[in-house]
Design an enzyme around this catalytic site. Structure first.
Site, short mmCIF file in Angstrom:
data_model
loop_
_atom_site.label_atom_id
_atom_site.label_comp_id
_atom_site.label_asym_id
_atom_site.label_seq_id
_atom_site.Cartn_x
_atom_site.Cartn_y
_atom_site.Cartn_z
N HIS A 147 -14.81 21.13 -2.82
CA HIS A 147 -14.61 20.46 -4.36
C HIS A 147 -14.70 18.80 -4.07
CE1 HIS A 147 -12.83 20.17 -8.47
NE2 HIS A 147 -12.19 18.92 -7.76
N GLU A 148 -13.91 18.45 -3.26
CA GLU A 148 -13.67 16.99 -3.01
C GLU A 148 -15.02 16.26 -2.32
OE1 GLU A 148 -11.35 15.51 -4.57
OE2 GLU A 148 -9.88 17.26 -4.91
N HIS A 151 -17.49 15.79 -5.44
CA HIS A 151 -17.13 14.85 -6.04
C HIS A 151 -17.80 13.50 -5.31
CE1 HIS A 151 -14.44 15.98 -9.35
NE2 HIS A 151 -13.60 16.22 -8.46
#
Length: 291
Positions: A147-148, A151
């Protein structure tokens, strides 16, 4: 870089169109009556400088700010199996996402959380809390890292900064115009500016700032759905769903204000101002995409 140039170009065009429109509609004449007129071109430039300066300073200082405010310990040489696994996992996910290896760190918080920051996708920092390492299994941690990394790969830090700069510009611009109109038409000030201009401008800036926060928060929530989808693509959909479900069980504490938008979980006083959507909606979005 192309995305940044296109975004900046678009917003410069918006400012130019706004200036031309105001002249066509005769707003210039209204602002200039009774002398002491307002130069819209100068105001636009001033507003843009004010609007973007703080945003870009925060962006370029984001890694330093994160390390100092969160007490992040960057892993230069791993000293434990967990640290080695973290570096290896981030390296693999970064390669899958097509970005340079970011710095990896751990911050001392009992609450499970993680964030990514940095001024560009090839000079980023990904950090996880001690609570995340202690409360999640490796599959769930991998999904959070995915997820990071998403980003970072999506350029979310830069895009959020640009959007913040744009809305800041319009907040300053319109608050000054409102202050000018009230000062000239209501209080009939002919030379310089009276107290009404400054008071009205501050009130308008506060009200418009609330609306601007809603716009930025909406984009932040939208990019969380996109990062969840990216984490699912990198680590596996079920792993991402499981990680979000675990976060829902543990109810992580919010990160400090300056880092809240970059975390895996977050909230706000009201959903309109929240940096993250409810975990239930994020899970539902992932489940719907799988069907």
């Amino acid at each position: 870089m192309l995305r940044i140039l296109l975004f900046l170009g678009t917003n410069v065009a918006i400012l130019a169109v706004l200036s031309i429109t105001m002249r066509i509609l005769g707003v210039d004449d209204m602002l200039n009556h009774n002398g002491g007129g307002l130069n819209l071109n100068s105001l636009l430039i001033m507003s843009a400088i004010i609007g973007f300066a703080g945003s870009f300073i925060s962006l370029f200082a984001s890694k330093w700010l994160a390390k100092s405010s969160m007490g992040v310990k960057v892993i230069d040489s791993p000293v434990s199996p967990t640290e080695r696994w973290l570096l290896q996992t981030v390296a693999r996910l970064a390669q899958q996402a097509g970005i340079e290896m970011p710095e990896v760190g751990i911050f001392p918080s009992a609450s499970p959380n993680a964030f990514a920051t940095g001024w560009n996708k090839n000079d980023a920092l990904v950090a996880v809390s001690m609570g995340l390492l202690q409360n999640m299994n490796k599959d769930e941690i991998e999904a959070v890292l995915g997820h990071e990394i998403s980003h970072v790969a999506n350029g979310d830090m830069v895009t959020l900064t640009l959007i913040q700069g744009v809305v800041n510009t319009f907040v300053v611009f319109f608050s000054r115009i409102i202050g000018h109109i009230v000062d000239r038409t209501v209080f009939n000030t002919r030379e310089g500016y009276g107290p009404a201009y400054w008071i009205t401008s501050l009130i308008a800036q506060f009200v418009l700032g609330i609306l601007a926060m809603m716009i930025v928060a909406w984009f932040s929530r939208w990019r969380e759905f996109r990062a969840d989808a990216g984490g699912a693509a990198l680590a596996g959909r079920q792993k991402m769903i499981s990680a979000l479900q675990r976060l829902g069980q543990t109810k992580p504490e919010p990160l400090p204000d300056e880092m809240a938008a970059f975390g895996i979980a977050g909230g706000g006083l009201h959903e309109l101002f929240a940096s993250h959507p409810p975990l239930e909606k994020r899970i539902q979005a992932l489940q719907a995409a799988a069907s």
